[in-house]
Scaffold this motif. Structure first.
Motif, mmCIF file in Angstrom:
data_model
loop_
_atom_site.group_PDB
_atom_site.id
_atom_site.type_symbol
_atom_site.label_atom_id
_atom_site.label_comp_id
_atom_site.label_asym_id
_atom_site.label_seq_id
_atom_site.Cartn_x
_atom_site.Cartn_y
_atom_site.Cartn_z
ATOM 1 N N PHE A 5 0.831 -1.200 0.000
ATOM 2 C CA PHE A 5 0.000 0.000 0.000
ATOM 3 C C PHE A 5 0.870 1.255 0.000
ATOM 4 C CE2 PHE A 5 -1.973 3.277 2.784
ATOM 5 C CZ PHE A 5 -2.981 3.680 1.933
ATOM 6 N N ARG A 6 1.840 1.302 0.903
ATOM 7 C CA ARG A 6 2.728 2.471 1.006
ATOM 8 C C ARG A 6 3.448 2.723 -0.316
ATOM 9 N NH1 ARG A 6 7.045 1.694 5.345
ATOM 10 N NH2 ARG A 6 7.767 0.293 3.744
ATOM 11 N N SER A 7 3.956 1.667 -0.938
ATOM 12 C CA SER A 7 4.646 1.821 -2.224
ATOM 13 C C SER A 7 3.706 2.329 -3.302
ATOM 14 C CB SER A 7 5.247 0.488 -2.667
ATOM 15 O OG SER A 7 6.257 0.098 -1.785
ATOM 16 N N SER A 8 2.496 1.812 -3.304
ATOM 17 C CA SER A 8 1.514 2.243 -4.295
ATOM 18 C C SER A 8 1.124 3.705 -4.084
ATOM 19 C CB SER A 8 0.284 1.335 -4.222
ATOM 20 O OG SER A 8 -0.588 1.598 -5.280
ATOM 21 N N ARG A 35 -8.173 -1.633 7.569
ATOM 22 C CA ARG A 35 -7.834 -2.270 8.845
ATOM 23 C C ARG A 35 -6.334 -2.551 8.941
ATOM 24 N NH1 ARG A 35 -11.844 -7.085 9.276
ATOM 25 N NH2 ARG A 35 -12.539 -6.240 7.353
ATOM 26 N N ALA A 36 -5.737 -3.007 7.843
ATOM 27 C CA ALA A 36 -4.298 -3.302 7.837
ATOM 28 C C ALA A 36 -3.487 -2.025 8.052
ATOM 29 C CB ALA A 36 -3.900 -3.972 6.527
ATOM 30 N N VAL A 37 -3.867 -0.953 7.382
ATOM 31 C CA VAL A 37 -3.171 0.330 7.537
ATOM 32 C C VAL A 37 -3.366 0.844 8.963
ATOM 33 C CG1 VAL A 37 -3.050 2.724 6.736
ATOM 34 C CG2 VAL A 37 -3.328 0.877 5.078
ATOM 35 N N GLN A 38 -4.567 0.689 9.496
ATOM 36 C CA GLN A 38 -4.873 1.112 10.865
ATOM 37 C C GLN A 38 -3.979 0.379 11.873
ATOM 38 O OE1 GLN A 38 -7.613 3.275 11.764
ATOM 39 N NE2 GLN A 38 -6.870 3.228 13.855
ATOM 40 N N GLN A 39 -3.774 -0.893 11.670
ATOM 41 C CA GLN A 39 -2.934 -1.677 12.579
ATOM 42 C C GLN A 39 -1.499 -1.152 12.609
ATOM 43 O OE1 GLN A 39 -3.497 -5.760 11.187
ATOM 44 N NE2 GLN A 39 -4.342 -6.250 13.199
ATOM 45 N N VAL A 40 -0.980 -0.777 11.467
ATOM 46 C CA VAL A 40 0.416 -0.340 11.378
ATOM 47 C C VAL A 40 0.598 1.126 11.765
ATOM 48 C CG1 VAL A 40 2.375 -0.025 9.804
ATOM 49 C CG2 VAL A 40 0.961 -2.078 9.628
ATOM 50 N N THR A 41 -0.318 1.975 11.325
ATOM 51 C CA THR A 41 -0.123 3.419 11.497
ATOM 52 C C THR A 41 -1.010 4.056 12.556
ATOM 53 O OG1 THR A 41 -1.776 4.052 9.842
ATOM 54 C CG2 THR A 41 0.476 3.617 9.045
ATOM 55 N N SER A 44 -6.518 5.512 9.359
ATOM 56 C CA SER A 44 -7.174 4.829 8.239
ATOM 57 C C SER A 44 -6.346 4.987 6.968
ATOM 58 C CB SER A 44 -8.568 5.408 8.014
ATOM 59 O OG SER A 44 -8.465 6.734 7.512
ATOM 60 N N ALA A 45 -6.657 4.182 5.976
ATOM 61 C CA ALA A 45 -5.973 4.292 4.682
ATOM 62 C C ALA A 45 -6.206 5.680 4.087
ATOM 63 C CB ALA A 45 -6.452 3.200 3.729
ATOM 64 N N LYS A 46 -7.425 6.185 4.190
ATOM 65 C CA LYS A 46 -7.731 7.520 3.661
ATOM 66 C C LYS A 46 -6.903 8.586 4.372
ATOM 67 C CE LYS A 46 -9.826 10.731 1.370
ATOM 68 N NZ LYS A 46 -9.434 10.972 -0.010
#
Length: 106
Positions: A5-8, A35-41, A44-46
């Motif tokens: 996601f981060r690379s994209s 949810r995956a982005v929320q777990q790491v950062t 939210s992805a947005k």
């Protein structure tokens, strides 16, 4: 998943501002990606995408001294007013005012 996601986002944030695009591109449901982005950062992805766009906008305003209209064009907004509303919503200040404060400090 977050690294993809981060690379994209790094490759496409100037053209694509919505989390749905990244979810489709990576083959995930938008909710799964968020949810995956929320777990790491913790965001939210947005929110991650908004933060990246704001970071680039500030760089363009401060270092390249672009106008809000030029930033809007560079960052894929349809017009300067959409960019100004986006920037003000994200930062609490208009792009021109932020730029004036930043230049005055420097």
């Amino acid at each position: 998943m977050f690294r993809l996601f981060r690379s994209s986002v790094e490759a496409h944030f100037r053209e694509h501002h919505d989390a749905g695009y990244y979810a489709r591109t990576l083959g995930y449901a938008p909710r799964t990606l968020s949810r995956a982005v929320q777990q790491v950062t913790g965001r939210s992805a947005k929110a991650y995408i908004v933060d990246r766009i704001v970071l680039e906008a500030k760089r363009l305003l401060a270092h390249d001294r672009l106008t809000a209209a030029a930033c809007a064009h560079t960052l894929g907004f349809p017009d300067a007013s959409n960019f100004s509303v986006f920037f003000r919503k994200a930062t609490g200040i208009r792009p021109g005012a932020w730029q004036a404060e930043t230049v005055a400090v420097a």
